[in-house]
Design a protein around this motif. Structure first.
Motif, PDB file in Angstrom:
ATOM      1  N   TYR A 158      -0.392   3.352  -3.640  1.00 35.19           N
ATOM      2  CA  TYR A 158       0.705   2.438  -3.297  1.00 35.19           C
ATOM      3  C   TYR A 158       1.973   2.820  -4.067  1.00 35.19           C
ATOM      4  O   TYR A 158       3.066   2.920  -3.509  1.00 35.19           O
ATOM      5  N   HIS A 178       3.926  -3.647 -10.911  1.00 33.59           N
ATOM      6  CA  HIS A 178       4.045  -2.505  -9.995  1.00 33.59           C
ATOM      7  C   HIS A 178       5.517  -2.103  -9.804  1.00 33.59           C
ATOM      8  O   HIS A 178       5.860  -0.922  -9.846  1.00 33.59           O
ATOM      9  N   TYR A 195       8.848  -2.988   5.653  1.00 33.02           N
ATOM     10  CA  TYR A 195       8.011  -1.870   5.178  1.00 33.02           C
ATOM     11  C   TYR A 195       6.560  -2.243   5.447  1.00 33.02           C
ATOM     12  O   TYR A 195       5.966  -3.021   4.698  1.00 33.02           O
ATOM     13  N   GLY A 241       2.615  -2.160   5.715  1.00 28.72           N
ATOM     14  CA  GLY A 241       1.444  -1.572   5.064  1.00 28.72           C
ATOM     15  C   GLY A 241       0.446  -1.177   6.142  1.00 28.72           C
ATOM     16  O   GLY A 241      -0.496  -1.895   6.413  1.00 28.72           O
ATOM     17  N   LEU A 261       9.721   6.064  -1.107  1.00 33.05           N
ATOM     18  CA  LEU A 261      10.518   5.108  -0.320  1.00 33.05           C
ATOM     19  C   LEU A 261      11.836   4.762  -1.020  1.00 33.05           C
ATOM     20  O   LEU A 261      12.898   4.730  -0.400  1.00 33.05           O
ATOM     21  N   GLU A 302       4.183   2.619   5.347  1.00 31.99           N
ATOM     22  CA  GLU A 302       3.496   3.273   4.223  1.00 31.99           C
ATOM     23  C   GLU A 302       2.935   4.630   4.636  1.00 31.99           C
ATOM     24  O   GLU A 302       2.947   5.578   3.868  1.00 31.99           O
ATOM     25  N   GLN A 332       7.355  -7.123   4.913  1.00 33.71           N
ATOM     26  CA  GLN A 332       6.351  -6.096   4.575  1.00 33.71           C
ATOM     27  C   GLN A 332       4.894  -6.504   4.782  1.00 33.71           C
ATOM     28  O   GLN A 332       4.073  -6.349   3.876  1.00 33.71           O
ATOM     29  N   PRO A 333       4.527  -7.019   5.941  1.00 32.70           N
ATOM     30  CA  PRO A 333       3.122  -7.393   6.112  1.00 32.70           C
ATOM     31  C   PRO A 333       2.227  -6.159   6.260  1.00 32.70           C
ATOM     32  O   PRO A 333       2.716  -5.071   6.571  1.00 32.70           O
ATOM     33  N   ASN A 334       0.961  -6.339   6.017  1.00 36.97           N
ATOM     34  CA  ASN A 334       0.002  -5.269   6.246  1.00 36.97           C
ATOM     35  C   ASN A 334      -0.539  -5.373   7.667  1.00 36.97           C
ATOM     36  O   ASN A 334      -0.863  -6.465   8.127  1.00 36.97           O
ATOM     37  N   ILE A 340       9.440  -9.390  -3.056  1.00 37.35           N
ATOM     38  CA  ILE A 340       7.977  -9.211  -3.109  1.00 37.35           C
ATOM     39  C   ILE A 340       7.380 -10.240  -4.066  1.00 37.35           C
ATOM     40  O   ILE A 340       7.937 -10.540  -5.117  1.00 37.35           O
ATOM     41  N   GLN A 389       3.287  -8.646  -7.935  1.00 38.25           N
ATOM     42  CA  GLN A 389       3.549  -7.208  -7.946  1.00 38.25           C
ATOM     43  C   GLN A 389       4.664  -6.826  -8.927  1.00 38.25           C
ATOM     44  O   GLN A 389       5.231  -5.739  -8.831  1.00 38.25           O
ATOM     45  N   TYR A 437      14.254  -5.785  -3.407  1.00 41.82           N
ATOM     46  CA  TYR A 437      12.904  -5.949  -2.862  1.00 41.82           C
ATOM     47  C   TYR A 437      12.466  -7.395  -3.000  1.00 41.82           C
ATOM     48  O   TYR A 437      12.363  -7.895  -4.118  1.00 41.82           O
ATOM     49  N   GLU A 441      14.813  -5.379   1.373  1.00 46.81           N
ATOM     50  CA  GLU A 441      13.495  -5.160   1.968  1.00 46.81           C
ATOM     51  C   GLU A 441      12.691  -6.442   1.861  1.00 46.81           C
ATOM     52  O   GLU A 441      12.553  -7.015   0.791  1.00 46.81           O
ATOM     53  N   ASP A 468       5.867   4.194  -3.064  1.00 39.25           N
ATOM     54  CA  ASP A 468       7.090   3.470  -3.409  1.00 39.25           C
ATOM     55  C   ASP A 468       8.125   4.387  -4.068  1.00 39.25           C
ATOM     56  O   ASP A 468       9.332   4.141  -3.959  1.00 39.25           O
TER      57      ASP A 468
HETATM   58  N1  ARG Z   1       2.599  -4.503   2.097  1.00 45.61           N
HETATM   59  C1  ARG Z   1       2.537  -4.868   0.726  1.00 45.61           C
HETATM   60  C2  ARG Z   1       1.584  -6.035   0.526  1.00 45.61           C
HETATM   61  O1  ARG Z   1       1.401  -6.835   1.403  1.00 45.61           O
HETATM   62  C3  ARG Z   1       3.899  -5.259   0.181  1.00 45.61           C
HETATM   63  C4  ARG Z   1       4.917  -4.158   0.178  1.00 45.61           C
HETATM   64  C5  ARG Z   1       6.068  -4.471  -0.702  1.00 45.61           C
HETATM   65  N2  ARG Z   1       7.094  -3.453  -0.738  1.00 45.61           N
HETATM   66  C6  ARG Z   1       7.069  -2.377  -1.456  1.00 45.61           C
HETATM   67  N3  ARG Z   1       8.066  -1.545  -1.377  1.00 45.61           N
HETATM   68  N4  ARG Z   1       6.088  -2.127  -2.295  1.00 45.61           N
HETATM   69  O2  ARG Z   1       1.011  -6.173  -0.500  1.00 45.61           O
END
Ligand code: ARG
Length: 555
Positions: free
Chosen positions: A297, A328, A148, A150, A304, A247, A111-113, A321, A325, A319, A108, A301
Motif C-alpha cells: 500500500y 501510514h 483513488y 483500491g 501516486l 491502486e 477512495q473506496p475499495n 483519509i 491511517q 488527502y 483526494e 502511495d
Molecule cells: N482505499 C483505501 C482504504 O479504503 C484508502 C486509500 C486512501 N488514499 C491513499 N492515497 N492512501 O483503506
C-alpha cells in the motif's frame, strides 16, 4: 471598511497601539447585551501601568463616532454599541466576496475499495471531501477532486477466490456491487475457518499481480461491477471527481521508487525485503517492497504522490483519509521528504462512524449498506411528508423525500467535528426538529412560502430603523459572521463550522417569525422584514451549497 476596522482605527489613535494589533484583539461578545464589539483593555495595562478597569473608563469618555450609539466600560472591557440601523445596513448590504485567485489543490477523497460493499461509514469521507472541495472553490482555489480506488490487494483476492470456488456458475444480473460485498463477507468467514484457504487466496493474489490471463479477466469484469456501483452512488449524491486513480496502476512506478531509494541508501535490504528505517523520526520501520518483489500500500502511495504533482502541476495535495491511517500517511510524507521530494502534502484525518450496535465493519457484517439505508430513509421521509402534504402528487412527494433523506445524511455526518466519532442514528437525523438536515431545509422552505403567500416578487432596500428589535439584532449578529466563518472553515477543512452556522441561523430565523409578524406588519416594517428574510434565505442557500445540499422551495 467594517465597524471592527473603524473601531480599531479609533482605538489605535487614542492609545498609540498599532491598528492591526487592536483589530486582532477586538472580540464579538457572546451576547448582544454586552455590545457588538468589545476591546479587552488588559492588553494595554502593562504599557500604561493602569488597571484594565481605569483604561476602559478613560477610553469610554474619549471615543466618539457617529456610528457608535454608546460605549460602556465593563469588567476591564470597553464595549461598543453600534447604532442598529447602521449595523443592519452595513451587514445586509455587504456583498459576498471571493478573494483573489489562489493556488491549485488536489483533494483526494472517497477512495473506496472495489470488491467490497459501500456502507454508511464511507459516506462520511465522501461528504467531507466534497464539502472541502466546495469550500476551497468558494475561496477561489483551483481545486481538482480526485478519487483513488483500491482495486487490487488481499481484499480483492479474497472476493475473487470465493467467487471462483463457491459461486462459479452464478451470474448476478443486478446489484452486482452489492453481490460482491456479500461474497467478500463470506470469503472472510471461510478464510478464517480454514488455513488451506488462506494459502489459496495468497496464490490467487500472486497470479493476479502477475496479471495471469484467466484471473485478470475475472478481475476486470468484476471490478467494473464495483466501479459502476460507486459511480451511481456519486451521481445520486451529486459528487463529482475530475480524476480517477487506481491502486493497480501504481505498482510499477512504486517498484521503481523502492529500488531508487535502495540505490540512494535511504532504504536498505532486510531479509529480502526493502525497508526504510524511520525510527529516528518516531515513525517505526516501513516496508516498501516485500521479499517476493511485490509492492505494498505504502509503495503505491509514494508513486501516486509524485504523479499528482508531476502530471497535474498542483501546488498542494490534500488527502481525506480515516485517522487510522495517520501513521501510514506520515510514513509516506517522510519517505518522500527523504527522497528530496519536498511538497505541500496534508492528511486530513477523521474519526469513524459507528452505530448503536457497535462499529461498522465489513468483517462482522454490521454494515449498513448505502443502498439499503438510503431506501429506508427515503421511505421514512416520504411517509412524514405525505402526512403533512396530503395534496401532493407522487412525483413531488418522491422528489422531496429524496432530498430530505440526503440532507439528513449530510448534516448528520458534517455537523460533527472531523475529530469526533459519529454515532449514526437515522431517526434522529431525519427529525424535523432539532439540529438536523430537515430542519434547515424546512427553515429555507418556510421563507419561500412567506414570499409565495405575500406574492412578493422583489424586495428593495428598506428603512433600516424598522429592524430595531433584539431578534433582528440576533439575526444580524449571525449574518455578520458568515464571510469569516466560511473562510476559516475552508482554511481548516472543517465543514462542521458551516453546519454550525446553518443550524444557528435556522434557529434564529425560526425564532424570528415565531415572535414577529412579517406579512401582516405595517407597510414599512413588512418591507424591512421581508428584506431581512430574503438575506437570511440567500445566506442559508449559499451555505447549503457549500455542503452540497440542494435547497427546497416547499416541504
Ligand atoms: N482505499 C483505501 C482504504 O479504503 C484508502 C486509500 C486512501 N488514499 C491513499 N492515497 N492512501 O483503506
Amino acid at each position: 471598511m467594517g465597524f471592527k476596522e473603524e473601531i480599531s482605527a479609533l482605538l489605535g489613535k487614542a492609545t498609540g497601539l498599532d491598528e492591526n494589533e487592536v483589530l486582532s484583539a477586538i472580540e464579538i461578545p457572546p451576547s448582544q447585551e454586552l455590545g457588538d464589539y468589545a476591546f479587552p483593555c488588559f492588553v494595554l495595562s502593562k504599557k500604561l501601568r493602569k488597571s484594565p478597569k481605569d483604561i476602559a473608563e478613560d477610553l469610554a469618555k474619549k471615543i466618539k463616532a457617529s456610528f457608535i450609539e454608546r460605549t460602556e466600560a465593563k469588567g476591564g472591557y470597553l464595549n461598543f454599541y453600534v447604532k442598529q440601523e447602521e449595523y443592519a445596513k452595513a451587514i445586509l448590504e455587504e456583498k459576498p466576496g471571493f478573494g483573489k485567485k489562489k493556488e491549485s489543490i488536489m483533494v483526494e477523497f472517497s477512495q473506496p475499495n472495489t470488491h467490497k460493499e459501500f456502507h454508511v461509514g464511507h459516506l462520511r469521507n465522501v461528504f467531507l471531501g466534497d464539502s472541502i472541495v466546495r469550500m476551497l472553490r468558494n475561496q477561489n482555489y483551483k481545486v481538482i477532486p480526485a478519487n483513488y480506488l483500491g482495486d487490487i490487494g488481499t481484499h480483492v483476492a479474497k472476493t475473487l477466490w470465493c467467487l471462483k470456488k463457491f459461486h462459479a456458475d452464478e451470474k448476478p444480473d443486478k446489484n452486482k456491487g452489492k453481490y460482491l460485498g456479500k461474497v467478500y463477507m463470506e470469503a472472510n468467514k471461510k478464510v478464517k475457518e480454514n488455513e488451506a484457504y488462506k494459502k489459496e487466496v495468497s496464490e490467487l493474489l500472486q497470479a493476479l499481480e502477475k496479471r495471469e490471463k484467466e484471473i485478470t479477466a475475472l478481475w476486470k469484469e468484476t471490478k467494473e461491477w464495483s466501479v459502476k456501483e460507486f459511480k451511481e452512488i456519486y451521481e445520486d449524491l451529486g459528487i463529482k471527481f475530475d480524476t480517477w486513480f487506481y491502486e493497480s496502476e501504481e505498482d510499477e512506478e512504486g517498484k521503481k521508487i523502492a529500488l531508487e531509494l535502495l540505490e540512494k541508501g535511504i532504504a536498505k535490504k532486510d531479509d529480502g525485503a526493502i525497508i526504510v528505517n524511520l525510527e529516528e523520526h518516531g515513525l517505526g520501520v516501513a516496508v516498501i517492497l516485500k521479499s517476493d518483489g511485490t509492492t505494498l500500500y505504502l509503495t503505491k502511495d509514494l508513486s501516486l504522490a509524485k504523479k499528482k504533482f508531476e502530471k497535474y502541476k498542483i501546488d498542494k495535495s490534500v488527502y481525506v483519509i480515516d485517522s487510522r491511517q495517520s501513521l501510514h500517511m506520515k510514513q509516506t510524507f517522510k519517505i518522500l521528504e527523504l527522497m528530496g521530494f519536498k511538497k505541500e502534502m496534508l492528511h486530513i484525518p477523521y474519526e469513524f462512524v459507528s452505530t448503536k450496535q457497535g462499529p461498522i465493519s465489513s468483517r462482522t457484517g454490521n454494515t449498513y449498506l448505502y443502498e439499503d439505508l438510503k431506501e429506508r430513509m427515503k421511505e421514512k421521509a416520504y411517509e412524514e411528508t405525505k402526512k403533512r402534504r396530503t395534496d401532493w402528487n407522487e412525483a413531488k412527494l418522491k422528489g422531496t423525500s429524496e432530498e430530505v433523506a440526503k440532507t439528513a445524511l449530510k448534516i448528520g455526518m458534517l455537523k460533527i467535528d472531523n475529530n469526533h466519532e459519529i454515532i449514526f442514528d437515522e431517526d434522529e437525523w431525519l427529525d424535523m426538529e432539532g439540529e438536523t438536515g430537515p430542519y434547515t431545509l424546512y427553515t429555507a422552505a418556510r421563507i419561500h412560502s412567506v414570499f409565495r403567500k405575500g406574492n412578493v416578487k422583489d424586495v428593495e432596500k428598506p428603512d433600516y430603523t424598522k429592524l430595531g428589535t433584539s431578534e433582528d439584532k440576533n439575526i444580524l449578529r449571525i449574518l455578520e459572521k458568515e464571510k469569516e466563518n466560511i473562510m476559516k472553515a475552508a482554511e481548516t477543512y472543517k465543514p462542521s463550522m458551516i453546519t454550525r452556522y446553518l443550524l444557528d441561523l435556522s434557529q434564529s430565523a425560526n425564532e424570528y417569525y415565531h415572535k414577529h409578524q412579517v406579512l401582516k406588519a405595517d407597510e414599512e416594517t413588512r418591507k424591512a422584514r421581508l428584506y431581512l428574510l430574503k438575506k437570511i434565505l440567500e445566506s442559508l442557500e449559499r451555505n447549503m451549497e457549500l455542503l452540497g445540499i440542494t435547497p427546497l422551495e416547499e416541504m
